[in-house]
Design a protein around this motif. Structure first.
Motif, PDB file in Angstrom:
ATOM      1  N   CYS A  33      12.677  65.307  25.893  1.00  0.00           N
ATOM      2  CA  CYS A  33      12.569  63.885  25.580  1.00  0.00           C
ATOM      3  C   CYS A  33      13.115  63.670  24.173  1.00  0.00           C
ATOM      4  O   CYS A  33      12.681  64.335  23.225  1.00  0.00           O
ATOM      5  CB  CYS A  33      11.112  63.428  25.641  1.00  0.00           C
ATOM      6  SG  CYS A  33      10.865  61.706  25.119  1.00  0.00           S
ATOM      7  N   SER A  73       6.225  57.153  29.704  1.00  0.00           N
ATOM      8  CA  SER A  73       7.279  57.127  30.722  1.00  0.00           C
ATOM      9  C   SER A  73       8.431  58.040  30.338  1.00  0.00           C
ATOM     10  O   SER A  73       8.971  58.770  31.178  1.00  0.00           O
ATOM     11  CB  SER A  73       7.785  55.693  30.913  1.00  0.00           C
ATOM     12  OG  SER A  73       6.772  54.855  31.425  1.00  0.00           O
ATOM     13  N   VAL A 115      15.007  55.499  29.565  1.00  0.00           N
ATOM     14  CA  VAL A 115      13.820  54.654  29.689  1.00  0.00           C
ATOM     15  C   VAL A 115      13.967  53.557  28.643  1.00  0.00           C
ATOM     16  O   VAL A 115      14.081  53.845  27.448  1.00  0.00           O
ATOM     17  CB  VAL A 115      12.525  55.449  29.441  1.00  0.00           C
ATOM     18  CG1 VAL A 115      11.312  54.524  29.460  1.00  0.00           C
ATOM     19  CG2 VAL A 115      12.364  56.547  30.487  1.00  0.00           C
ATOM     20  N   THR A 127       0.543  64.148  28.215  1.00  0.00           N
ATOM     21  CA  THR A 127       1.552  64.709  29.118  1.00  0.00           C
ATOM     22  C   THR A 127       1.658  66.235  28.968  1.00  0.00           C
ATOM     23  O   THR A 127       2.567  66.858  29.515  1.00  0.00           O
ATOM     24  CB  THR A 127       2.937  64.076  28.868  1.00  0.00           C
ATOM     25  OG1 THR A 127       3.243  64.112  27.470  1.00  0.00           O
ATOM     26  CG2 THR A 127       2.949  62.630  29.335  1.00  0.00           C
ATOM     27  N   GLY A 139       2.805  53.273  26.367  1.00  0.00           N
ATOM     28  CA  GLY A 139       3.226  53.296  27.762  1.00  0.00           C
ATOM     29  C   GLY A 139       4.671  53.695  27.923  1.00  0.00           C
ATOM     30  O   GLY A 139       5.020  54.480  28.820  1.00  0.00           O
ATOM     31  N   ASP A 140       5.533  53.169  27.072  1.00  0.00           N
ATOM     32  CA  ASP A 140       6.956  53.522  27.117  1.00  0.00           C
ATOM     33  C   ASP A 140       7.158  54.992  26.758  1.00  0.00           C
ATOM     34  O   ASP A 140       7.986  55.689  27.359  1.00  0.00           O
ATOM     35  CB  ASP A 140       7.758  52.634  26.174  1.00  0.00           C
ATOM     36  CG  ASP A 140       7.785  51.174  26.615  1.00  0.00           C
ATOM     37  OD1 ASP A 140       7.475  50.898  27.797  1.00  0.00           O
ATOM     38  OD2 ASP A 140       8.105  50.306  25.771  1.00  0.00           O
ATOM     39  N   SER A 169      15.625  63.082  28.768  1.00  0.00           N
ATOM     40  CA  SER A 169      15.078  61.735  28.913  1.00  0.00           C
ATOM     41  C   SER A 169      15.150  61.070  27.548  1.00  0.00           C
ATOM     42  O   SER A 169      14.684  61.632  26.554  1.00  0.00           O
ATOM     43  CB  SER A 169      13.622  61.803  29.391  1.00  0.00           C
ATOM     44  OG  SER A 169      13.015  60.534  29.375  1.00  0.00           O
ATOM     45  N   ASP A 177       7.428  61.849  30.612  1.00  0.00           N
ATOM     46  CA  ASP A 177       6.996  62.341  31.912  1.00  0.00           C
ATOM     47  C   ASP A 177       7.891  63.481  32.400  1.00  0.00           C
ATOM     48  O   ASP A 177       9.104  63.332  32.507  1.00  0.00           O
ATOM     49  CB  ASP A 177       7.020  61.193  32.926  1.00  0.00           C
ATOM     50  CG  ASP A 177       6.468  61.607  34.275  1.00  0.00           C
ATOM     51  OD1 ASP A 177       5.479  62.354  34.323  1.00  0.00           O
ATOM     52  OD2 ASP A 177       7.062  61.199  35.299  1.00  0.00           O
TER      53      ASP A 177
END
Length: 207
Positions: free
Chosen positions: A4, A60, A48, A94, A56-57, A28, A63
């Motif tokens: 990420c 995502s 994303v 996560t 929340g973002d 990501s 994830d």
């Protein structure tokens, strides 16, 4: 590796994306504006759309990832102090433990005044300390977390390519270091990610 990347379309973040994509990693990227992602990378990156100020973002974007690289800047305000606790929380939720962030040489230890950070000491030539103070807040938050963190701390950071020829020192800036390119800063951050270097440390990087 599933990676990420935050701040992925910034000057250093783009270099990190290119290195990860070239190695075939699954990436990501949390983006505010997908149009800033170069066309040649679009097919290699899961995007994303959102903000690092939103847990929340962040969840995502993280994830399914194994590690986080954050090239977020202060964004001229309080982005780091607002986003860092959310990043830490999202990582814990996560089950991600490894994070590499891009900081600033200002939060390294001073050579001339070891009880101070560089931005507080006579080593720093900057009169404005707001950005360094933001980076310090993020550093202290990571210190208090139980994450496997590394903060890459470049000095003067002009745009430039990867040369893979630079010096690194734990917690201090290499002697007489005056600059480091965005490409080489990204290269070192990426190397830390692959080899788990400087876990729980700040790393000064310069030519």
């Amino acid at each position: 590796m599933n990676l990420c990347v935050l701040g992925a379309t910034g000057r250093t973040g783009l270099h990190i994306l290119k290195l990860a994509a070239a190695d075939g990693h699954s990436v990501s990227a949390l983006l505010r504006d997908s149009s800033k992602l170069p066309v040649e990378l679009a097919g290699h990156i899961r995007t994303v759309i959102g903000s690092a100020r939103s847990k929340g973002d962040l969840l995502s974007a993280m994830d399914g990832c194994d590690a986080v690289v954050s090239a977020l800047s202060t964004d001229g305000g309080d982005l780091l102090s607002e986003a860092t606790p959310l990043i830490i929380e999202a990582m814990k939720e996560t089950n991600i433990s490894r994070i590499i962030t891009i900081g600033t040489a200002g939060i390294l230890n001073s050579r001339t005044e070891p009880h101070l950070l560089r931005y507080e000491s006579s080593e720093s030539r900057r009169k404005l300390t707001r950005a360094a103070s933001e980076h310090r807040t993020a550093y202290e938050m990571l210190q208090r977390s139980d994450l496997d963190w590394t903060i890459v701390c470049p000095t003067y950071l002009p745009d430039g390519p990867v040369t893979a020829n630079y010096r690194v020192e734990a917690d201090r800036l290499p002697v007489d270091g005056t600059s480091i390119s965005t490409g080489d800063t990204a290269h070192f951050a990426y190397t830390c990610l692959k080899d788990e270097l400087f876990v729980g440390r700040r790393a000064g990087v310069a030519y």
